[in-house]
Structures are given as C-alpha cells and as structure tokens.
Design a protein around this motif. Structure first.
Motif, PDB file in Angstrom:
ATOM      1  N   SER A   1       0.808  -1.161  -0.041  1.00  0.00           N
ATOM      2  CA  SER A   1       0.013  -0.001   0.140  1.00  0.00           C
ATOM      3  C   SER A   1       0.844   1.196   0.176  1.00  0.00           C
ATOM      4  N   THR A   2       0.414   2.174  -0.730  1.00  0.00           N
ATOM      5  CA  THR A   2       0.966   3.408  -0.421  1.00  0.00           C
ATOM      6  C   THR A   2       0.583   4.308   0.477  1.00  0.00           C
ATOM      7  N   SER A   3      -0.275   3.887   1.297  1.00  0.00           N
ATOM      8  CA  SER A   3      -1.324   4.735   2.381  1.00  0.00           C
ATOM      9  C   SER A   3      -0.326   4.885   3.484  1.00  0.00           C
ATOM     10  N   THR A   4       0.033   6.232   3.989  1.00  0.00           N
ATOM     11  CA  THR A   4       0.745   6.156   4.965  1.00  0.00           C
ATOM     12  C   THR A   4      -0.237   6.410   6.346  1.00  0.00           C
TER      13      THR A   4
ATOM     14  N   SER B   1      -2.502   4.793   7.359  1.00  0.00           N
ATOM     15  CA  SER B   1      -3.006   3.446   7.962  1.00  0.00           C
ATOM     16  C   SER B   1      -1.925   2.913   8.972  1.00  0.00           C
ATOM     17  N   MET B   2      -0.813   3.517   8.750  1.00  0.00           N
ATOM     18  CA  MET B   2       0.458   2.895   9.483  1.00  0.00           C
ATOM     19  C   MET B   2       0.173   3.283  11.086  1.00  0.00           C
ATOM     20  N   SER B   3       0.393   2.538  11.941  1.00  0.00           N
ATOM     21  CA  SER B   3       0.214   2.944  13.455  1.00  0.00           C
ATOM     22  C   SER B   3       1.153   4.099  13.792  1.00  0.00           C
TER      23      SER B   3
ATOM     24  N   LEU C   1       3.957   5.783  15.584  1.00  0.00           N
ATOM     25  CA  LEU C   1       5.158   5.399  16.490  1.00  0.00           C
ATOM     26  C   LEU C   1       5.440   6.608  17.165  1.00  0.00           C
TER      27      LEU C   1
ATOM     28  N   GLN D   1       5.709  10.239  11.462  1.00  0.00           N
ATOM     29  CA  GLN D   1       5.546  10.888  10.031  1.00  0.00           C
ATOM     30  C   GLN D   1       4.918  12.360  10.393  1.00  0.00           C
TER      31      GLN D   1
END
Lengths: 314, 133, 168
Positions: free
Chosen positions: A2-5, A7-9, A11, A254
């Motif tokens: 996926s290119t979606s950022t 959706s990353m948990s 940090l 991010q």
C-alpha cells in the motif's frame, strides 16, 4: 504494497502534557479544538494551554459499562446500552514544578511562604513575613516592589502573587482556583499559600523582580501582593478536589498527532511518587498522578462525554 | 615524520634513489583523486564520479610474502610529488591517495613508515592491501 | 533504503553545521563540513581526525505493517589528537566537545525528517521529496578508545524508515 501512510500505526516516543484552567465558579472547562490547533508546536501551545512537559507511563483506562439488552427465548442480545461512563488516566510527570505538583496531588498545593521570625512551627508552613505591595506599572513578568521590598527577595527564589485573604468563602486563587474555603479563616496570607499564581525570580534590579515566565493570572491587580516562597507542600487528605483541563499529545514519526483531550480531570488518588532506578545507584523520584475524567456536553450533538481522542494527519 | 615538503634531496636520499635504479626495481603509479567539487551534495553521497591521475613513483622495490605486501619508494620520488602537488607532507599525500597501481592491480595503502638517515628521510615503506578476491 | 541513509546523513550534517559551523575538514582538496559517510568516500585505512565518520552496520526489517519498517544501525566514529599548539593535552576536551556537538545534533526534537531521493542531484536537479519521514532513536555513546596519540569514540544510533512502494 500500500502507498497509504495514514494507515500505519503512529510510532510515538513520548507523550507531552498540557494544562488549561477550569473556571470552577462557572463550571466551565477549557476546550481544545483539534481541527484548528491540532498541529501546534510542542513548545508553543495555543493560549490558554500551558506546557507541563513530557510524561511517562501514560495509561488510559476505559470504565464505561456496556450492557446487553436481551429478549426472546432463548435470550438474545438485540441491543446494547451504555450504563456507566467512566475514564481514568495514569501518568508520571517527568518534571517537578508548581503545576505538576498541584495536579499530581489533586488537592490544595501549598506554597511554603517565608516564615516570620519566631513564628510557631506548622506542618504546612508557619506564619509568613508580611507580603510586599506591588506597584503600578507591574506586568505578568516584572513586579515593581521598590528597592526596600525587592531586597527581601533573591534571584532563583519563587514568589507567590495574589490577593490578601479577607474572610471570603468559596473558590479562592487568581487565574486558577487553588482551594475552596468552606469556613472563614484568619490567615491574611491564605490565598497566597494556595495560589498557583507563582513564578521564579530570574533577576532583581531597580526594585523590580523579573520572572522566568508570565504569571498564570496575567498582569497583577493593584490589590495583589507578593510573598517570597521557600518551597511547596501538599497533604494527603483534605476536602478539596483540584480540577483541570488536560491535553495529552503523542507525535508520530510521520508528523501525525494523536491527541487525548480531557476537559475535566480530578485526582483519583492521593499524593504519591514512583522511584525509578537511574544510573550510578541513584533513583529518580517521579510524580505519579491518577485522574478521573468528569463529563462535559459536546455542543456539536449534545452527547455527554468524558474525553476526546483525535488523530490529525501531518 | 620529518617534513620533506620544502628541502631539496640530500646525499642519503640520492643513494637510495640510485640503489633502486640499479637493482632494476619495478615501476608503480600512485593513483591520486582529482579535486572534489565544492558544496556539491552528490560528491558527499557517493553519486559523483571522481577523476583520477596516476603519477609515477619512480623505481620501487615490491615485496610480497604471505599476507604482507610492502613497497619501498625513494624519498626523492615522494618529494617530487609532494612539491608538485603542493601537499603539506608525505603523510598527507599517502593518506589522500586512492592507492598504488602495480602491474595494473590497485593496492590500498594501509600504512606508511619512513626510513631516515642523518635526520632526513631517504625512503618510504608503504604497507599495501591487495584487492579482495 | 539508500534514500533513508542519504537523508539521515544530510539531516545530521546540517544539524552539525548549525551547532558548530567551524567544524570543517579537507577531503580531496575541498574544505567541507567535517562529517562524511565512509562508504561514499574513497576506501582508505587512514582516519581523518576531528571528523564524524558514518558507517552503516546491520539492518532489520519488520514486514507486519502495510509498509516494511526498516531499522538500520549507524555507527558514528570520531577521533581527535587535540590541538598542535597544546601538544595534544586538550584531546580529552576536544573529544568531549565533539560528544556535545553530536548529542546536540541528534537529541533535539524533532527526531525525524522528510525522506528525500537524492539521485537527481548529478543531473543538476533538486532532491525529490518522498511520502514518508525517517526518524532516529537515542544515541548510544561507546567507550573512549586510546589510539596512540588520539582519543576515539563510536556512537551508535538506530535510524528507522518505511520502505515505500517502488523504492529500492
């Protein structure tokens, strides 16, 4: 892949805490709007929020009870209902300051005023030396006392600025209510004992005390006076519950933010510390705090809630 | 290490130079990188292609035994290079070099030792590392 | 992965310059900030003094998320012989100064920065911003090593990044 950022948990390395006052008389907390201010710089929160520094061991607990409503044979859940709304927060403050001490203890946090010579010893401080009158032209960061009065203070010392106590009952303390007086007292310095309107002196010149940060109550009123403070004291017990609006911010790597906003927090427990092993055989004494969230009504839809969790993308 | 950047060759240095000539020593080239481009990030990120120049070290004596590879270079040849390239010293010259070309094989210089006579260097011993196989 | 390495070097170099603009060195005849990546320079056994040298060590991956999370270990080595005027008697102080500069560069918030692709640079084009950030952990300072007349130290820091789609 996926290119979606989004959706990353997130940090998150550390969580930072911020405080804003609750107007106890009007029962009005300070609300935080994540849509307008969600990405504020960590070290420059929007007014009236005040930075409390980093916290550790941040843990949120949900106490809300959800009960099933069953009907039929066999009994089957056909709907659910929230019967109790509850939320608590536990944390350790990484720094010891007047505000951190006040919220961690959850009740009146007393300023130890410099004692008068020969005063009778008391557990939370003896009778204080007379407070200094604050001259016109003073600001939230510079108190003009005159040369004689200023000589009674020292650089690095703390100073409490507030009104004389004149027998009033109810909430007392300028800027932030520091106590609730139920029965009239006799100590003229009582308000300065419990006030959160304190600051540290960084310079003394020409009869003026320069403060390290603006007083929480802003420009001092003409009737306020200044008392030198030698320390702080809180007590296990008493009847008063300190209440504050809280904001906890975790920043993802991010640039995204997770914000937990509790409009009304009151202490859940008493005064406590945690000893954390440090290097060289030392232990770090951290202020522990446990709080219960009290409800507010969200004007957007009239729902009664105790906290808000927001996620704001960078 | 004694600074040979300014002084002319002395008698001991000439003797060493002559001995290397007489023994029919092999030739070697010192590979020097060209100047980097100032303020160029691609240089610092390994994206640039540096220019090299191969400079003669004159007659040298090349020894290799087990894992020990050494090159003896006359101080006269080193002095010529240091002066022509305006380096501060032989140390700086060899630390800056990309390596030594011997028979078309590039060796990395791992160590530099000087032999002195009458307080002046007359030859240099370079310890070399062959390329990984 | 290379983009994360390049970005970390650029970010650290810029922070070191901000902390101490006087810390410079000469590499291939050019004066530049005294920080370099060993694998981006000519191979040599000679270590520049008073210069931060980055060396990439092991890499681990966590493929559980929708983008692989890479953790790369970076060793930052530096050594000093002190100053000639003091006969090297200040090498301890100069090493401590380099310790302080590195800590001042690595520790302050934010410990993240946007990842860039620097391959367009040789064509005269600017670096291309990518969709994610790189970030790094707390530096771990190693023991001081005595190398004849020099004192040396190695600092290790973990550099993390997401491997974006199509990125090599």
């Amino acid at each position: 892949m996926s290119t979606s950022t989004e959706s990353m948990s997130p940090l998150v390395r550390r969580v930072r805490a911020y405080f804003a006052p609750v107007n106890r008389t009007a029962r009005q907390p300070t609300l935080f709007d994540p849509s307008q201010e969600g990405l504020f710089p960590f070290n420059a929160p929007p007014a009236p929020w005040v930075d409390l520094g980093w916290i550790t061991q941040f843990a949120r607990h949900m106490g809300t009870k959800v009960l099933p409503v069953r009907a039929g044979a066999p009994a089957t859940t056909y709907m659910q209902a929230r019967t109790e709304i509850d939320a608590t927060v536990n944390l350790h403050f990484e720094s010891w300051g007047k505000l951190q001490l006040s919220f961690a203890c959850g009740t009146q946090q007393l300023n130890l005023l410099r004692p008068a010579a020969g005063a009778t010893a008391e557990g939370s401080g003896a009778t204080a030396v007379p407070a200094a009158t604050i001259d016109a032209g003073s600001t939230a960061t510079a108190l003009q006392l005159g040369a004689t009065a200023a000589a009674e203070f020292a650089v690095g010392q703390w100073v409490a600025v507030d009104l004389d106590y004149t027998g009033q009952t109810g909430y007392v303390g300028s800027g932030i209510s520091g106590a609730y007086v139920t029965t009239a007292l006799t100590d003229v310095d009582y308000v300065r004992r419990i006030t959160l309107n304190v600051a540290q002196i960084t310079a003394i010149a020409n009869g003026t005390l320069t403060l390290h940060a603006p007083l929480l109550a802003g420009v001092p009123a003409s009737t306020m006076k200044a008392s030198p403070v030698v320390g702080f004291c809180d007590r296990e017990g008493s009847s008063f519950f300190q209440e504050w609006s809280a904001l906890f911010v975790g920043e993802g790597q991010q640039g995204e933010r997770v914000l937990w906003h509790y409009p009304r927090l009151q202490a859940l427990g008493g005064v406590s510390e945690s000893n954390i092993a440090s290097s060289g055989g030392y232990e770090k004494v951290e202020l522990s705090g446990a709080f219960r969230a009290l409800p507010v009504k969200d004007p957007v839809d009239g729902e009664t809630v105790v906290c808000f969790r927001s996620y704001v993308a960078a | 290490m004694a600074d040979i950047s300014q002084a002319p060759p002395n008698g001991v240095m000439r003797i060493a130079q002559t001995s290397l000539h007489a023994e029919g020593g092999c030739s070697a080239l010192l590979r020097m990188p060209g100047l980097a481009a100032s303020g160029d990030d691609s240089e610092q990120l390994g994206l640039a292609t540096p220019q090299f120049q191969d400079l003669s070290l004159g007659p040298v004596a090349f020894h290799t035994a087990s894992s020990n590879t050494r090159l003896m270079v006359s101080a006269v040849a080193v002095l010529t290079l240091v002066q022509s390239l305006a380096y501060d010293s032989a140390d700086v010259l060899f630390e800056t070099a990309a390596g030594v070309l011997i028979g078309g094989v590039l060796y990395l210089i791992t160590k530099c030792a000087v032999a002195e006579g009458a307080g002046r260097p007359y030859c240099y011993w370079l310890t070399l590392q062959p390329p990984a196989r | 992965m290379q983009n994360a390495k390049d970005t970390f070097y650029e970010a650290l170099r810029n922070r070191i310059i901000a902390v101490n603009p006087e810390r410079t060195t000469v590499v291939r005849g050019i004066t530049r900030p005294a920080i370099l990546v060993e694998e981006n320079e000519l191979p040599t056994e000679f270590h520049l003094a008073d210069c931060f040298r980055l060396r990439w060590l092991q890499t681990t991956t966590d493929a559980n998320g929708c983008m692989p999370l890479l953790t790369m270990s970076c060793a930052i080595e530096y050594e000093t012989a002190g100053s000639q005027g003091n006969g090297g008697m200040d090498r301890g102080r100069m090493l401590a100064q380099m310790d302080g500069e590195l800590l001042a560069a690595l520790n302050p918030w934010p410990q993240y920065t946007q990842k860039y692709n620097y391959t367009p640079l040789p064509e005269g084009k600017p670096a291309t911003p990518m969709a994610t950030n790189i970030w790094w952990g707390e530096p771990a300072f190693g023991t001081i090593e005595v190398k004849q007349n020099r004192l040396a130290r190695t600092v290790t820091v973990a550099v993390m990044s997401y491997q974006e789609a199509g990125e090599l």
